[in-house]
Motif scaffolding. Structure first.
Motif, PDB file in Angstrom:
ATOM      1  N   VAL A  23      -6.860   4.082  -5.063  1.00 32.55           N
ATOM      2  CA  VAL A  23      -7.992   4.348  -4.175  1.00 32.55           C
ATOM      3  C   VAL A  23      -8.016   5.839  -3.885  1.00 32.55           C
ATOM      4  O   VAL A  23      -7.006   6.408  -3.492  1.00 32.55           O
ATOM      5  N   GLU A  24      -9.155   6.470  -4.120  1.00 34.21           N
ATOM      6  CA  GLU A  24      -9.289   7.881  -3.765  1.00 34.21           C
ATOM      7  C   GLU A  24      -9.935   7.952  -2.394  1.00 34.21           C
ATOM      8  O   GLU A  24     -11.101   7.627  -2.233  1.00 34.21           O
ATOM      9  N   ASN A  25      -9.137   8.364  -1.417  1.00 33.45           N
ATOM     10  CA  ASN A  25      -9.626   8.399  -0.051  1.00 33.45           C
ATOM     11  C   ASN A  25     -10.038   9.830   0.303  1.00 33.45           C
ATOM     12  O   ASN A  25      -9.664  10.774  -0.386  1.00 33.45           O
ATOM     13  N   VAL A  56       0.868  -1.169   0.000  1.00 34.45           N
ATOM     14  CA  VAL A  56       0.000   0.000   0.000  1.00 34.45           C
ATOM     15  C   VAL A  56       0.909   1.224   0.000  1.00 34.45           C
ATOM     16  O   VAL A  56       1.695   1.422   0.919  1.00 34.45           O
ATOM     17  N   ASP A  83       2.200  -1.874   4.673  1.00 38.26           N
ATOM     18  CA  ASP A  83       1.888  -0.451   4.798  1.00 38.26           C
ATOM     19  C   ASP A  83       3.209   0.313   4.800  1.00 38.26           C
ATOM     20  O   ASP A  83       4.144  -0.059   5.503  1.00 38.26           O
ATOM     21  N   VAL A 106      -6.477   2.563   4.855  1.00 37.33           N
ATOM     22  CA  VAL A 106      -6.823   1.682   3.741  1.00 37.33           C
ATOM     23  C   VAL A 106      -6.248   0.280   3.978  1.00 37.33           C
ATOM     24  O   VAL A 106      -6.927  -0.726   3.770  1.00 37.33           O
ATOM     25  N   LYS A 123      -3.093   5.784   4.065  1.00 36.77           N
ATOM     26  CA  LYS A 123      -2.500   4.484   3.734  1.00 36.77           C
ATOM     27  C   LYS A 123      -2.807   3.467   4.814  1.00 36.77           C
ATOM     28  O   LYS A 123      -3.253   2.365   4.526  1.00 36.77           O
ATOM     29  N   SER A 153       1.762   5.527  -1.184  1.00 36.38           N
ATOM     30  CA  SER A 153       1.292   6.847  -1.551  1.00 36.38           C
ATOM     31  C   SER A 153       2.448   7.806  -1.444  1.00 36.38           C
ATOM     32  O   SER A 153       3.230   7.737  -0.501  1.00 36.38           O
ATOM     33  N   VAL A 164      -2.744   4.943  -2.818  1.00 36.29           N
ATOM     34  CA  VAL A 164      -3.787   5.735  -2.169  1.00 36.29           C
ATOM     35  C   VAL A 164      -3.547   7.213  -2.431  1.00 36.29           C
ATOM     36  O   VAL A 164      -2.416   7.689  -2.382  1.00 36.29           O
ATOM     37  N   THR A 165      -4.607   7.938  -2.710  1.00 38.25           N
ATOM     38  CA  THR A 165      -4.488   9.383  -2.889  1.00 38.25           C
ATOM     39  C   THR A 165      -5.704  10.068  -2.269  1.00 38.25           C
ATOM     40  O   THR A 165      -6.657   9.412  -1.866  1.00 38.25           O
ATOM     41  N   THR A 166      -5.649  11.382  -2.159  1.00 39.55           N
ATOM     42  CA  THR A 166      -6.846  12.161  -1.853  1.00 39.55           C
ATOM     43  C   THR A 166      -7.133  12.981  -3.100  1.00 39.55           C
ATOM     44  O   THR A 166      -6.291  13.066  -3.991  1.00 39.55           O
TER      45      THR A 166
END
Lengths: 305, 330
Positions: free
Chosen positions: B212-214, B12, B150, B24, B21, B14, B183-185
């Protein structure tokens, strides 16, 4: 291993900068870069009195100047693998100029300049990953401190990456002789973030960096639909205010989460200039004032008028 | 069981910090576990480990055995039970009593430190050594099917060492290294860092399982209106541009935060719609408020509004991995 022979050069280079502050947080994504940018903008748009009461080495000497002189601010982006400053300042496309005497920082305005690794990447591919180990990152930070021609600055704001590792140790070592006024710690209210900030407090103590205080960012959110306030990141353990009290450090203020701050950063605009009267704007100005006061920066108070 | 014997390893990643992260990772692990797969989590964020907090195992300590480091068990496997009501423990009142799940174990530097506020001030070489040790000398439970790793933000020592060690250890069976979940925002500031992470994956030959857009929106607990606090849609556009799968958008769920921070079983106001799907009702188990907060994290997580989103993501990741396995690891 003896002392680094470059340290005297760094100290010499930084001697023309009056105040140096670090923006730190053990945790990522809490708003270090945002706060660094907002602090820089805020100080760069304020002034200091032309004739300070007692600063013998102030350089406002001799001129028949107006009653106040604009403050000059530099912003150093020490986040090598995830630089955000150029985007937030709309300086992404500007390359760094190298001259025979050093590197020229990028000027956003007459009073605000910055440097970041982002501006040294090939312009045709700004998304290049910088896959560097610690030693190489340390080397670049040394160059940022030794070779960038900051000139006379009232303040240098250093934005750092999350964690407590190579970059932080490098900044500490290289800037020790030049003197660091202190660190502004940033946290969000929830325990997962505070946990890392406590580690950062421990780091500052071990490294001998004075702590100016802590800012609680993303503190509460006002729903634009029903204006009900809610805590997105709930301060289940008392938030940064309690941490400040427990650790005996100053609490500089709580800044609510305002989606417009993030948008201003995405578009490289100055949030404080655009929304000075918003709740977040007022809170941020309070933080700026607190930081200025605590490092002894003499600012002409525009709010008083 | 050592790293070489774990069938699937997922990273995972980012470029940006604080995008979720660890959150998720935790939710992927819980979802996999609920689907009956035994999971191990390896937290290589050495200077800011959050996994112990997320899993509620902060006071646990990893132990050293003759064979190597033993991870902490977050929960043991609980096989599906026949739904025969027994008079003694009255299963109808505890909504989680018929949930089955597989074992979850975790290892993190946070589980080694003596105090939770101690700073780990390590330079690269020391971090490299620690990452290697975690990877090569952890003895995972023998039934572990998935290892989730992670990572800290960035593309530096931990990541280089991680990839180096993983590529070396899985050289014989490259299909073991399933790939990375990035993972991103939604904000542009995060996206530009995460693009660097995608470049990292490309350069190291690591497959991207998806983006994944968090933190895509926040559902107001008062009026159930969704506000895009960090804007929206950026993750999907980025995934499309980079030609990698987009796994989905996850809103900020204050109830999930409350679950992690206070152990509260999530409840929602009526009419809360998450991810365009059904509203989670609050009153379904409202009578037993006293026992509602009892139980394991994995059991309570099934009440979380974002759990169905993660179910969807896990399904598409598993399908992806399965297809790849069938095609002989290409």
């Amino acid at each position: 291993m003896g002392p680094d022979p470059d340290i005297p050069y760094i100290t010499e280079r930084l001697s023309s900068i009056k105040h140096k502050i670090l923006v730190l947080s053990g945790k990522g994504g809490v708003g270090k870069s945002t706060l660094s940018v907002l602090l820089s903008h805020a100080f760069a748009s304020s002034s200091r009195p032309a004739h300070p009461i007692s600063t013998p080495n102030g350089n406002g000497n001799g001129h028949t100047s107006p009653s106040s002189i604009p403050l000059t601010v530099g912003l150093l982006d020490a986040d090598i693998t995830g630089p955000s400053i150029p985007k937030m300042l709309s300086l992404e496309q500007e390359p760094v100029h190298v001259t025979s005497t050093g590197w020229s920082p990028l000027y956003l305005t007459d009073t605000l300049c910055a440097i970041s690794i982002q501006n040294m990447l090939p312009s045709n591919n700004p998304d290049t990953a910088i896959i560097w180990r610690g030693a190489k990152k340390t080397g670049l930070l040394k160059q940022f401190l030794r070779d960038v021609e900051w000139g006379d600055l009232d303040m240098l704001v250093v934005d750092t990456p999350p964690g407590t590792s190579d970059e932080h140790l490098a900044l500490c070592t290289f800037m020790r002789d030049a003197g660091i006024d202190g660190a502004v710690l940033v946290s969000t209210p929830q325990e997962v973030a505070l946990l890392d900030v406590r580690r950062q407090v421990d780091f500052c103590r071990k490294a001998g960096i004075p702590i100016i205080g802590i800012v609680e960012n993303m503190s509460g959110f006002v729903c634009p639909n029903c204006t009900g306030e809610s805590q997105i990141f709930r301060p289940t353990t008392g938030g940064a205010r309690k941490l400040a009290k427990d650790e005996g450090i100053a609490f500089l203020g709580a800044v609510p989460l305002d989606p417009r701050i993030g948008m201003a950063c995405d578009f490289g605009e100055d949030f404080l200039e655009a929304f000075p009267e918003s709740k977040a704007g007022v809170a941020l100005r309070g933080v700026v004032r607190e930081v200025g006061k605590r490092i002894g920066l003499d600012v002409v108070d525009d709010d008083a008028e | 069981m050592s790293l070489q014997q774990i069938p699937h390893i997922i990273l995972v990643l980012s470029g940006k910090g604080g995008v979720g992260k660890s959150s998720v990772t935790t939710q992927l692990a819980l979802t996999l576990s609920l689907q009956g797969h035994s999971v191990g989590i390896l937290d290589v964020d050495l200077t800011g480990p959050s996994i112990p907090r997320f899993l509620g195992v902060e006071s646990a300590k990893i132990t050293q055995s003759a064979g190597g480091l033993l991870p902490v068990t977050v929960h043991e496997a609980k096989p599906a039970q026949p739904t025969v009501p027994t008079s003694s423990d009255n299963p109808s009142t505890t909504p989680s009593s018929n949930i089955s799940y597989a074992r979850l174990s975790a290892i993190s530097l946070g589980l080694v430190l003596s105090s939770r506020s101690t700073a780990v001030i390590w330079r690269g070489p020391k971090k490299t050594a620690m990452v290697r040790q975690f990877l090569t000398s952890t003895v995972w439970p023998s039934d572990t099917e998935y290892l989730l790793i992670d990572t800290p933000p960035g593309t530096s020592d931990e990541h280089i060492s991680l990839l180096e060690t993983l590529l070396k250890e899985t050289a014989a069976t490259p299909a073991q290294l399933s790939g990375a979940v990035v993972v991103t925002t939604p904000q542009a500031v995060a996206i530009s860092d995460v693009k660097k992470e995608l470049d990292f994956c490309r350069k190291t030959g690591l497959r991207v399982l998806g983006v994944v857009e968090n933190m895509a929106g926040f559902v107001c607990p008062h009026c159930s209106e969704c506000t895009n606090v960090f804007s929206k849609g950026g993750g999907e556009i980025m995934a499309r541009e980079a030609v990698v799968p987009f796994l989905g958008s996850v809103p900020i769920d204050p109830a999930f935060v409350a679950l992690i921070e206070e152990g509260k079983r999530p409840v929602y106001p009526k009419g809360t719609v998450v991810g365009g799907t059904e509203a989670q009702e609050a009153e379904g188990n409202g009578e037993d408020a006293g026992t509602r907060d009892d139980g394991l994290l994995v059991e309570k997580y099934t009440s979380c509004s974002i759990y169905p989103l993660f179910e969807g993501m896990v399904n598409s990741i598993l399908k992806d991995i399965e297809e790849r396995d069938r095609n002989g690891g290409t």
